[in-house]
Design a protein around this motif. Sequence first.
Motif, short mmCIF file in Angstrom:
data_model
loop_
_atom_site.label_atom_id
_atom_site.label_comp_id
_atom_site.label_asym_id
_atom_site.label_seq_id
_atom_site.Cartn_x
_atom_site.Cartn_y
_atom_site.Cartn_z
N ASP A 1 -7.80 -2.29 -2.76
CA ASP A 1 -8.83 -1.70 -3.27
C ASP A 1 -8.85 -0.11 -3.09
N LEU A 2 -8.96 0.67 -4.06
CA LEU A 2 -8.95 1.97 -4.17
C LEU A 2 -10.01 2.79 -4.07
N SER A 3 -11.24 1.94 -3.95
CA SER A 3 -12.47 2.61 -4.10
C SER A 3 -12.64 3.10 -2.38
N GLU A 4 -11.73 2.70 -1.37
CA GLU A 4 -12.00 3.50 -0.33
C GLU A 4 -11.12 4.74 -0.29
N VAL A 5 -10.06 4.68 -1.11
CA VAL A 5 -9.23 6.21 -1.28
C VAL A 5 -10.20 7.13 -1.61
N ASP B 1 4.90 2.39 -7.55
CA ASP B 1 3.89 2.90 -6.88
C ASP B 1 2.53 2.84 -7.58
N VAL B 2 1.39 3.42 -7.03
CA VAL B 2 0.43 3.48 -8.01
C VAL B 2 0.02 4.93 -8.13
N ASP B 3 0.13 5.38 -9.31
CA ASP B 3 -0.12 6.73 -9.76
C ASP B 3 -1.95 6.96 -10.03
N LEU B 4 -2.51 7.68 -8.92
CA LEU B 4 -3.97 7.74 -8.89
C LEU B 4 -4.06 9.11 -9.18
N ARG B 5 -4.95 9.36 -10.36
CA ARG B 5 -5.20 10.55 -10.73
C ARG B 5 -6.58 11.05 -11.06
N GLY B 6 -7.14 12.31 -10.57
CA GLY B 6 -8.56 12.40 -10.94
C GLY B 6 -8.86 13.90 -10.78
N VAL B 7 -10.42 14.19 -10.78
CA VAL B 7 -10.71 15.45 -10.67
C VAL B 7 -11.68 15.52 -9.60
N MET C 1 1.01 11.37 -0.86
CA MET C 1 1.52 10.14 -0.93
C MET C 1 1.67 9.41 0.28
N TRP C 2 1.21 8.26 0.19
CA TRP C 2 1.10 7.26 1.40
C TRP C 2 1.31 5.86 0.96
N VAL C 3 1.46 5.09 2.23
CA VAL C 3 1.52 3.62 1.74
C VAL C 3 0.10 2.82 2.48
N ARG C 4 -0.50 2.08 1.40
CA ARG C 4 -1.71 1.27 1.97
C ARG C 4 -1.51 -0.04 1.59
N ASP C 5 -1.59 -0.78 2.40
CA ASP C 5 -1.61 -2.07 2.13
C ASP C 5 -0.17 -2.78 1.63
N GLY C 6 0.68 -2.19 1.95
CA GLY C 6 2.15 -2.46 1.31
C GLY C 6 2.37 -1.72 0.04
N VAL C 7 1.36 -1.09 -0.56
CA VAL C 7 1.47 -0.35 -1.71
C VAL C 7 1.65 1.10 -1.68
N GLU C 8 2.59 1.81 -2.24
CA GLU C 8 2.83 3.26 -2.07
C GLU C 8 2.00 3.90 -3.28
#
Length: 266
Positions: free
Chosen positions: A17-21, A48-54, A75-82
């Motif tokens: 769940d990336l909403s917490e990020v 890994d998950v490339d999360l991009r934004g403004v 960059m970090w690991v959350r719930d086993g996913v980078e």
Amino acid sequence: MAGVGAQEVVVSLEVPDLSEVVAEQSHGLLFATVSGAHLYGFPSRDSDVDLRGVHVLPLTEVVGLKHGPETKERMWVRDGVEIDLVTHDVQKFCRLLTRPNGYVLEQLLSPLVVHTTDGHRQLVELATGCLTSRHAHHYGGFATTQWRLFEKTGEIKPLLYTFRALLTGVHLMRSGEVVAHLPTLLEKLDGPEYLGPLVEAKVLGEHRALAGVDARPAPERLEADLAHWHEELQRARESSELPHEPPAFDEVHDFVIRTRLGQVGG
């Protein structure tokens, strides 16, 4: 979510769940989307998950002597996913948007939306006026860089990146539509048939070597297809109806001002 000029594809995303990020960020975000291999349609099990934004810097971090961060990276690991998070301040992002930069276009128009706002929706609508024939240079150059990486490593990943970039550029020049999803591009453009199996093979590992795939194409075929799609990109650019300069430049400029002054909904 797909805006004007965006890819009309459905992409599944199996990540934490990336909403917490988004909620954890120190500066408010106009949007956050997923880019990279998940957007391109060939993530591996260990991608890994490339999360991009403004993000939007407040006036107090812009008008004084101490300027806030134009770019924030983590960059970090959350719930086993980078997770690889990169956000640009609205001014920097929009500056890149009005240049022939395919990266920011794909991030803005990504259908993998983690966080959106009214400002995001307004910017998506402005994106069509930022598409130019000069974006062909971006995609051709990126493809060349990735091909050199493939020659060095022999891995499937840069090979897929090479053809993804070329097909995205060709389709953009022909249609004015930004499509970054390789399986969709293969259908739209009748791309090399061996790329489909290579997408499936890459699932097993982010750095899997092409030499380990039984149905790999011959080097001569790869080089011939590479030359063919570079030529197609050049021809598509020369015949493209896209403008040379972004007609929405002044509108994007006004958007940055309104956003900075708090007149755009976040």
